[in-house]
Design a protein around this motif. Structure first.
Motif, short mmCIF file in Angstrom:
data_model
loop_
_atom_site.label_atom_id
_atom_site.label_comp_id
_atom_site.label_asym_id
_atom_site.label_seq_id
_atom_site.Cartn_x
_atom_site.Cartn_y
_atom_site.Cartn_z
N UNK A 1 -29.83 26.09 43.21
CA UNK A 1 -28.40 25.95 42.93
C UNK A 1 -27.95 27.11 42.03
N UNK A 2 -26.81 27.68 42.37
CA UNK A 2 -26.31 28.82 41.62
C UNK A 2 -26.81 30.16 42.13
N UNK A 3 -27.76 30.15 43.05
CA UNK A 3 -28.32 31.39 43.60
C UNK A 3 -27.32 32.02 44.58
N UNK A 4 -27.26 33.33 44.62
CA UNK A 4 -26.32 34.02 45.51
C UNK A 4 -26.96 34.25 46.89
N UNK A 5 -26.58 33.41 47.84
CA UNK A 5 -27.03 33.54 49.22
C UNK A 5 -26.04 34.40 50.00
N UNK A 6 -26.41 34.72 51.24
CA UNK A 6 -25.49 35.39 52.15
C UNK A 6 -25.60 34.76 53.53
N UNK A 7 -24.48 34.70 54.23
CA UNK A 7 -24.49 34.22 55.60
C UNK A 7 -24.99 35.33 56.51
N UNK A 8 -25.14 35.04 57.79
CA UNK A 8 -25.63 36.03 58.74
C UNK A 8 -24.71 37.25 58.80
N UNK A 9 -23.42 37.04 58.56
CA UNK A 9 -22.46 38.16 58.60
C UNK A 9 -22.35 38.88 57.26
N UNK A 10 -23.13 38.43 56.27
CA UNK A 10 -23.15 39.11 54.98
C UNK A 10 -22.19 38.56 53.94
N UNK A 11 -21.54 37.44 54.22
CA UNK A 11 -20.61 36.85 53.26
C UNK A 11 -21.39 36.10 52.17
N UNK B 1 -35.40 30.17 51.99
CA UNK B 1 -36.48 29.21 51.71
C UNK B 1 -37.74 29.50 52.51
N UNK B 2 -37.66 30.43 53.49
CA UNK B 2 -38.83 30.77 54.29
C UNK B 2 -39.06 29.84 55.47
N UNK B 3 -38.08 28.99 55.77
CA UNK B 3 -38.22 28.06 56.89
C UNK B 3 -38.00 28.74 58.23
N UNK B 4 -37.15 29.77 58.23
CA UNK B 4 -36.87 30.51 59.46
C UNK B 4 -36.91 32.01 59.18
N UNK B 5 -37.04 32.79 60.24
CA UNK B 5 -36.86 34.24 60.15
C UNK B 5 -35.58 34.56 60.90
N UNK B 6 -35.04 35.75 60.68
CA UNK B 6 -33.78 36.13 61.33
C UNK B 6 -33.96 37.48 62.01
N UNK B 7 -33.08 37.82 62.95
CA UNK B 7 -33.17 39.12 63.62
C UNK B 7 -33.07 40.26 62.60
N UNK C 1 -29.77 41.27 61.17
CA UNK C 1 -29.18 40.33 60.22
C UNK C 1 -29.78 40.48 58.83
N UNK C 2 -31.04 40.93 58.78
CA UNK C 2 -31.71 41.05 57.49
C UNK C 2 -30.99 42.02 56.56
N UNK C 3 -30.46 43.12 57.12
CA UNK C 3 -29.77 44.10 56.29
C UNK C 3 -28.53 43.49 55.65
N UNK C 4 -27.80 42.68 56.40
CA UNK C 4 -26.59 42.07 55.87
C UNK C 4 -26.90 40.93 54.90
N UNK C 5 -27.97 40.21 55.18
CA UNK C 5 -28.29 39.07 54.33
C UNK C 5 -28.98 39.49 53.04
#
Length: 258
Positions: free
Chosen positions: A160-170, A240-246, A249-253
């Motif tokens: 909680x409070x951690x800065x995440x990003x969506x697939x589009x980088x938001x 969390x390491x549950x999934x990997x992404x293309x 997408x990694x650059x934006x996330x």
């Protein structure tokens, strides 16, 4: 006639180092110690690097809430049982007697009395960066070792409070609210510029159970299901390491995974 002068209220010996702040110094030592511990250095190696002894290193890590061992848990649990009805010193003495340990041994496994102790439910803004990283690391490792709903929830609490990003980088963060008994209610409040949106725990679980294999690439959020808020869940699961992404997408996330 006495030459003794009447002491003025608030008077007394001046500090030899008025700029010295014991609390600030302790926090700086904790931050440095936790940062090295976070990089998987041994207690002795940390002690050598910071010119401290290993026992003080361990006590700093315990005060920061990032060091655990069976002995530490036993000493702290025993001490707390006595501390509820005794003074600090008396509780230490009682713990010594109960566990047949010396006073230095007992106190070495307790947080600094005037230090800032960081329990798991402490808000991110109130703990050191090193302690926060260690909290995240422990939660992710536990989830990887035993992927289950309980450990997933512990990850949610830890981040909680951690800065995440969506697939589009938001960018986005989330908070949790407490209900009866001071326990967190199972609803994530997503904080975005336009305001907060609630994300139900049931939605997170639905997406979790739609994961084919832990760690596999999930091409897009909708692959986890047509779920409200799935774009946020996608960002959580990647961190969390549950999934990997293309790769694109990694650059934006911009996520650094453990």
């Amino acid at each position: 006639m006495s030459n003794t002068r009447e002491r003025k209220p608030g008077g007394g010996r001046k500090k030899s180092k008025p700029e010295y702040d014991a609390g600030k110094n302790l926090k700086e030592q904790m931050d440095a110690t936790v940062a090295l511990y976070d990089s998987e250095m041994s207690l002795q190696a940390i002690a050598d690097a910071l010119s401290l002894n290993p026992i003080k290193v361990r006590k700093l890590l315990i005060t920061a809430g990032v060091y655990e061992s069976d002995t530490a848990k036993l000493v702290q649990r025993t001490f707390c049982s006595f501390r509820s009805t005794q003074s600090y010193s008396a509780a230490v003495t009682s713990t010594m007697s109960a566990l047949q340990l010396s006073r230095p041994s007992v106190t070495s496994y307790l947080p600094y009395e005037k230090g800032v102790y960081f329990p798991e439910d402490a808000e991110a803004a109130n703990i050191s960066a090193g302690a926060e990283r260690q909290r995240h690391y422990r939660a992710v490792v536990a989830l990887k070792k035993d992927p289950c709903e309980e450990n997933l929830w512990k990850c949610v609490v830890a981040f909680r409070g951690y800065k995440f990003k969506t697939m589009s980088g938001l960018p986005f963060t989330y908070t949790l609210k407490k209900g009866r008994g001071e326990e967190f209610t199972k609803e994530l409040w997503i904080d975005r510029r336009e305001g907060s949106k609630s994300l139900a725990w049931s939605s997170v679980l639905l997406a979790y159970h739609n994961i084919g294999k832990i760690g596999e690439v999930v091409d897009r959020p909708k692959a986890l299901g047509d779920i409200r808020g799935v774009s946020y869940i996608y960002g959580l699961f990647y961190r969390f390491g549950l999934i990997d992404v293309p790769d694109k997408a990694k650059e934006k996330m911009g996520v650094k995974k453990h």
